[in-house]
Design a protein around this motif. Structure first.
Motif, PDB file in Angstrom:
ATOM      1  N   ALA A 100       0.767  -1.266   0.204  1.00 27.47           N
ATOM      2  CA  ALA A 100       0.141   0.027  -0.064  1.00 27.47           C
ATOM      3  C   ALA A 100       0.918   1.233   0.098  1.00 27.47           C
ATOM      4  N   ARG A 101       2.129   1.153   0.771  1.00 27.08           N
ATOM      5  CA  ARG A 101       2.821   2.336   0.620  1.00 27.08           C
ATOM      6  C   ARG A 101       3.585   2.427  -0.590  1.00 27.08           C
ATOM      7  N   PHE A 102       3.935   1.550  -1.364  1.00 29.87           N
ATOM      8  CA  PHE A 102       4.512   1.629  -2.592  1.00 29.87           C
ATOM      9  C   PHE A 102       3.808   2.114  -3.462  1.00 29.87           C
ATOM     10  N   ARG A 103       2.237   1.846  -3.477  1.00 33.85           N
ATOM     11  CA  ARG A 103       1.199   2.231  -4.550  1.00 33.85           C
ATOM     12  C   ARG A 103       1.175   3.995  -4.202  1.00 33.85           C
ATOM     13  N   THR A 104       1.594   4.438  -3.273  1.00 35.16           N
ATOM     14  CA  THR A 104       1.590   5.929  -3.152  1.00 35.16           C
ATOM     15  C   THR A 104       2.987   6.513  -3.444  1.00 35.16           C
ATOM     16  N   GLY A 110       4.611  -2.701 -11.668  1.00 31.59           N
ATOM     17  CA  GLY A 110       5.085  -3.924 -11.919  1.00 31.59           C
ATOM     18  C   GLY A 110       6.571  -4.261 -11.381  1.00 31.59           C
ATOM     19  N   SER A 111       7.120  -3.290 -11.071  1.00 32.31           N
ATOM     20  CA  SER A 111       8.606  -3.525 -10.488  1.00 32.31           C
ATOM     21  C   SER A 111       8.533  -4.078  -9.266  1.00 32.31           C
ATOM     22  N   VAL A 112       7.426  -3.911  -8.272  1.00 30.90           N
ATOM     23  CA  VAL A 112       7.444  -5.018  -7.231  1.00 30.90           C
ATOM     24  C   VAL A 112       7.561  -6.334  -7.570  1.00 30.90           C
ATOM     25  N   LEU A 113       6.485  -6.805  -8.488  1.00 27.92           N
ATOM     26  CA  LEU A 113       6.759  -8.352  -8.708  1.00 27.92           C
ATOM     27  C   LEU A 113       8.120  -8.754  -9.403  1.00 27.92           C
ATOM     28  N   VAL A 114       8.507  -8.045 -10.212  1.00 23.61           N
ATOM     29  CA  VAL A 114       9.685  -8.324 -10.981  1.00 23.61           C
ATOM     30  C   VAL A 114      10.764  -8.422 -10.084  1.00 23.61           C
TER      31      VAL A 114
END
Length: 264
Positions: A100-104, A110-114
């Motif tokens: 949730a923090r990354f989304r802000t 997609g870099s989170v999953l990569v």
């Protein structure tokens, strides 16, 4: 001026460093999962080795031959074990609020999953090298493999790790907590036990053989065994490639759809 591709690569490399640092600071999960294939290797070689080799060899015990037969399956089992940690790590990220923090933040989604996927593939390769070193120490040799066959074997291991990692990411995304993620990903370590990793398909009961034959691990094991030991590969190479590509595509779209649609 930064291009969209350069931003994606930058954000993905940042997430990769984050996941590798996390794995280095908390190595207990990876080590615990890695112990399973190592313990199975030692158990089947030194406890069951003579009996199993006699059963496969028509009554003549040859432990060294059974080591050669066993190792390719355990290398792929190592990949399955390592990716369970990926499912747990993804589930933790989803439930602890960091996503949730990354989304802000101004980062590519997609870099989170990569970052998780690339980090897991690197850990899988490192784990395979470690288990392979233990196998060599107790007598495994692949002297008949050419340089091209070694390269093909490495490519198969990396592709298989990529496919299972995307499946593990999807399992982590749909799990409500880390414990559920670990349980959901258990087939990744159980399927090798139901494959040709330990005994040939021909020695299995007729009712059980289709279970072992028509699953992703068996053709991958037979292909890797053929590349390292010079045995017959047949159509297993194409089946292994098809399973890898199919699972990778399925895992990618499943994970992307779940990640983009999850409000957490």
């Amino acid at each position: 001026m930064s291009t969209p591709l350069s931003l994606v690569l930058r954000d993905s490399s940042t997430m990769l460093r984050r996941n590798l640092l996390h794995a280095r600071r908390y190595p207990s999960l990876t080590l615990n999962l890695l112990l399973t294939p190592i313990m199975l290797l030692l158990l089947f070689v030194y406890v069951f080795g003579d009996v199993m080799s006699a059963g496969i060899g028509g009554g003549q015990a040859d432990r060294s031959a059974y080591i050669a037969y066993l190792v390719p399956g355990l290398l792929l089992m190592t990949i399955g074990s390592t990716t369970i940690g990926t499912a747990v790590s993804v589930s933790n990220d989803m439930t602890e609020g960091i996503i949730a923090r990354f989304r802000t933040m101004a980062i590519h989604r997609g870099s989170v999953l990569v970052g998780h996927v690339v980090g897991s593939v690197l850990q899988s390769v490192a784990s395979v090298v470690l288990v392979g070193a233990v196998a060599v120490a107790i007598g495994f040799r692949a002297t008949d493999a050419t340089a091209l066959e070694w390269l093909a074997a490495l490519g198969l291991l990396v592709l298989f790790a990529l496919a299972l990692t995307w499946i593990a990411v999807g399992m982590g995304l749909v799990s409500p907590n880390a414990e559920a993620a670990s349980n959901n990903a258990m087939p990744l370590i159980l399927l090798p036990l139901l494959s040709s990793a330990f005994v040939p398909l021909e020695s299995m009961p007729g009712w059980f053989r289709p279970i072992a034959e028509y699953q992703p691990f068996t053709p991958a094991i037979e292909t890797l065994r053929g590349l390292l030991l010079g045995t017959e590969i047949g159509h297993n190479g194409w089946l292994a490639l098809g399973w890898c590509l199919g699972l990778a595509v399925l895992g990618y779209f499943w994970s992307a759809a779940r990640f983009n649609g999850d409000p957490r």
